[in-house]
Design a protein around this motif. Structure first.
Motif, PDB file in Angstrom:
ATOM      1  N   ASP A  90       0.925  -0.953   0.061  1.00 44.79           N
ATOM      2  CA  ASP A  90       0.017   0.004   0.024  1.00 44.79           C
ATOM      3  C   ASP A  90       0.805   1.440  -0.025  1.00 44.79           C
ATOM      4  N   ARG A  91       2.060   1.093   0.659  1.00 45.82           N
ATOM      5  CA  ARG A  91       2.971   2.372   0.784  1.00 45.82           C
ATOM      6  C   ARG A  91       4.394   1.909  -0.199  1.00 45.82           C
ATOM      7  N   PRO A  92       4.291   1.886  -1.372  1.00 44.86           N
ATOM      8  CA  PRO A  92       5.581   1.463  -2.263  1.00 44.86           C
ATOM      9  C   PRO A  92       6.704   2.445  -1.711  1.00 44.86           C
ATOM     10  N   LEU A  93       7.972   2.021  -2.286  1.00 47.20           N
ATOM     11  CA  LEU A  93       8.987   2.953  -2.362  1.00 47.20           C
ATOM     12  C   LEU A  93       8.616   4.172  -3.395  1.00 47.20           C
ATOM     13  N   PRO A  94       9.309   5.157  -3.099  1.00 48.91           N
ATOM     14  CA  PRO A  94       9.134   6.290  -4.204  1.00 48.91           C
ATOM     15  C   PRO A  94       9.849   6.002  -5.662  1.00 48.91           C
ATOM     16  N   PRO A  95       9.156   6.319  -6.694  1.00 50.13           N
ATOM     17  CA  PRO A  95      10.075   6.093  -8.074  1.00 50.13           C
ATOM     18  C   PRO A  95      11.551   6.619  -7.813  1.00 50.13           C
ATOM     19  N   ARG A  96      12.413   5.647  -8.249  1.00 45.05           N
ATOM     20  CA  ARG A  96      13.828   6.049  -8.420  1.00 45.05           C
ATOM     21  C   ARG A  96      14.008   6.820  -9.511  1.00 45.05           C
ATOM     22  N   GLY A  97      14.761   8.197  -9.019  1.00 40.99           N
ATOM     23  CA  GLY A  97      15.126   8.971 -10.313  1.00 40.99           C
ATOM     24  C   GLY A  97      16.661   9.202 -10.206  1.00 40.99           C
ATOM     25  N   ALA A  98      17.238  10.461 -10.949  1.00 38.45           N
ATOM     26  CA  ALA A  98      18.408  10.377 -11.043  1.00 38.45           C
ATOM     27  C   ALA A  98      19.303  10.939  -9.649  1.00 38.45           C
ATOM     28  N   VAL A  99      18.400  11.584  -9.054  1.00 39.00           N
ATOM     29  CA  VAL A  99      19.017  12.141  -7.542  1.00 39.00           C
ATOM     30  C   VAL A  99      19.192  10.750  -6.638  1.00 39.00           C
ATOM     31  N   HIS A 100      18.352   9.979  -6.655  1.00 39.96           N
ATOM     32  CA  HIS A 100      18.411   8.845  -5.963  1.00 39.96           C
ATOM     33  C   HIS A 100      19.554   7.759  -6.241  1.00 39.96           C
ATOM     34  N   ASP A 101      19.879   7.833  -8.021  1.00 43.34           N
ATOM     35  CA  ASP A 101      21.076   7.225  -8.472  1.00 43.34           C
ATOM     36  C   ASP A 101      22.274   7.817  -7.995  1.00 43.34           C
ATOM     37  N   GLY A 102      22.189   9.145  -7.852  1.00 47.60           N
ATOM     38  CA  GLY A 102      23.449   9.852  -7.378  1.00 47.60           C
ATOM     39  C   GLY A 102      23.894   9.488  -5.992  1.00 47.60           C
ATOM     40  N   ALA A 103      22.867   9.352  -5.113  1.00 44.08           N
ATOM     41  CA  ALA A 103      23.051   9.110  -3.653  1.00 44.08           C
ATOM     42  C   ALA A 103      23.499   7.612  -3.522  1.00 44.08           C
ATOM     43  N   TYR A 104      22.752   6.681  -4.392  1.00 39.50           N
ATOM     44  CA  TYR A 104      23.184   5.251  -4.221  1.00 39.50           C
ATOM     45  C   TYR A 104      24.702   5.213  -4.533  1.00 39.50           C
ATOM     46  N   GLU A 105      24.976   5.731  -5.818  1.00 39.86           N
ATOM     47  CA  GLU A 105      26.478   5.612  -6.326  1.00 39.86           C
ATOM     48  C   GLU A 105      27.503   6.141  -5.087  1.00 39.86           C
ATOM     49  N   LYS A 106      27.163   7.146  -4.406  1.00 38.03           N
ATOM     50  CA  LYS A 106      27.888   7.503  -3.590  1.00 38.03           C
ATOM     51  C   LYS A 106      28.163   6.597  -2.539  1.00 38.03           C
ATOM     52  N   LEU A 107      27.042   5.891  -1.955  1.00 37.06           N
ATOM     53  CA  LEU A 107      27.045   4.910  -0.959  1.00 37.06           C
ATOM     54  C   LEU A 107      27.921   3.502  -1.368  1.00 37.06           C
ATOM     55  N   PHE A 108      27.566   3.307  -2.702  1.00 39.53           N
ATOM     56  CA  PHE A 108      28.339   2.086  -3.375  1.00 39.53           C
ATOM     57  C   PHE A 108      29.623   2.349  -3.461  1.00 39.53           C
ATOM     58  N   GLY A 109      30.270   3.533  -3.921  1.00 37.62           N
ATOM     59  CA  GLY A 109      31.433   3.964  -4.324  1.00 37.62           C
ATOM     60  C   GLY A 109      32.143   4.716  -3.354  1.00 37.62           C
ATOM     61  N   THR A 110      32.760   5.836  -3.629  1.00 34.85           N
ATOM     62  CA  THR A 110      33.611   6.564  -2.693  1.00 34.85           C
ATOM     63  C   THR A 110      32.809   7.678  -2.140  1.00 34.85           C
ATOM     64  N   GLY A 111      33.285   8.094  -1.231  1.00 28.78           N
ATOM     65  CA  GLY A 111      32.512   9.410  -0.394  1.00 28.78           C
ATOM     66  C   GLY A 111      31.328   9.121   0.653  1.00 28.78           C
ATOM     67  N   THR A 127      24.762  15.437  -1.627  1.00 27.09           N
ATOM     68  CA  THR A 127      24.285  16.995  -1.803  1.00 27.09           C
ATOM     69  C   THR A 127      23.055  17.064  -0.848  1.00 27.09           C
ATOM     70  N   ASP A 128      22.481  18.208  -0.663  1.00 23.42           N
ATOM     71  CA  ASP A 128      21.301  18.354   0.119  1.00 23.42           C
ATOM     72  C   ASP A 128      20.185  17.661  -0.614  1.00 23.42           C
ATOM     73  N   ALA A 129      19.852  17.572  -1.884  1.00 24.57           N
ATOM     74  CA  ALA A 129      19.083  17.103  -2.555  1.00 24.57           C
ATOM     75  C   ALA A 129      19.084  15.526  -2.727  1.00 24.57           C
ATOM     76  N   GLU A 130      20.233  14.914  -2.615  1.00 23.85           N
ATOM     77  CA  GLU A 130      20.473  13.557  -2.350  1.00 23.85           C
ATOM     78  C   GLU A 130      20.079  13.111  -1.005  1.00 23.85           C
ATOM     79  N   ALA A 131      20.648  13.746   0.013  1.00 21.65           N
ATOM     80  CA  ALA A 131      20.418  13.465   1.401  1.00 21.65           C
ATOM     81  C   ALA A 131      18.808  13.395   1.720  1.00 21.65           C
ATOM     82  N   ALA A 132      18.189  14.389   1.167  1.00 18.98           N
ATOM     83  CA  ALA A 132      16.530  14.348   1.126  1.00 18.98           C
ATOM     84  C   ALA A 132      16.205  13.118   0.635  1.00 18.98           C
ATOM     85  N   ALA A 133      16.548  12.994  -0.895  1.00 18.06           N
ATOM     86  CA  ALA A 133      15.936  11.807  -1.478  1.00 18.06           C
ATOM     87  C   ALA A 133      16.298  10.380  -0.972  1.00 18.06           C
TER      88      ALA A 133
END
Length: 199
Positions: free
Chosen positions: A110-131, A137-143
């Motif tokens: 009933d409450r799915p995950l939000p659609p994943r967009g470019a800002v999510h991809d950027g946040a995920y890549e930083k978790l998975f990679g370096t940094g 960024t503020d937008a990535e942290a919020a997403a």
């Protein structure tokens, strides 16, 4: 047949084990559900193993000295609800993100995950990679925070509707047996004139 592994999840509802299934070929990873799409969740790894054996599933042996792989969702919640002036647990957040996406693919929500967009991809890549999360960024942290909060809600919903073959309700431990009832000493009906109600 997919590789299946026991996976221990701790949260404010307690500790439960689920069955993580590795995707084959181009298939994505999922969690095991029953024929009605309900998450399979177990209070003990032993019961999980017996359930799998009854169905002819080969559960991958876990070699860790602490037993199956595990995820602490309370720690994720604590980080989300805390201040951002302390180091982010990058490995934990990445593990939770992956788990929530696997869960979302597995159950009807009933409450799915939000659609994943470019800002999510950027946040995920930083978790998975370096940094890590420190480089968001503020937008990535919020997403990312929004996705993780939605994931916690998704877990609560999935557990609420889960099939638990070892079977007491997930919201509370098994109740102690009721004490034996003695003979009534009064002719009054229960619940009248200050008497105990049976309802």
């Amino acid at each position: 047949m997919p590789d299946r592994h026991p996976y221990r999840v701790t949260s404010r509802r307690g500790a439960l084990s689920v069955i993580w299934q590795a995707g084959e070929g181009d298939d994505l990873d999922t969690l095991a559900v029953d024929e009605r799409g309900r998450l399979l969740a177990f209070h003990t790894v032993g019961t999980l193993g017996a359930y799998g054996a009854d169905r002819g599933w080969d559960l991958a042996a876990e070699s860790g000295q602490d037993g199956p792989a595990s995820l602490d969702l309370d720690a994720v919640r604590t980080w989300l609800e805390g201040s951002r002036d302390r180091p982010a647990p990058t490995g934990l957040l990445l593990e939770a993100w992956n788990f929530f996406e696997d869960l979302a693919r597995s159950v009807v929500a009933d409450r799915p995950l939000p659609p994943r967009g470019a800002v999510h991809d950027g946040a995920y890549e930083k978790l998975f990679g370096t940094g890590g999360a420190e480089a968001w960024t503020d937008a990535e942290a919020a997403a990312a925070s929004g996705l993780l909060r939605a994931g916690l809600d998704l877990w609560e919903d999935a557990v609420r509707g889960a099939l638990t073959p070892d079977a007491f309700p997930l919201s509370r431990p098994p109740a102690a047996p009721a004490p034996p009832r003695g003979p009534r000493t009064s002719g009054r009906r229960p619940g009248r004139d200050g008497g105990a109600s049976s309802r």
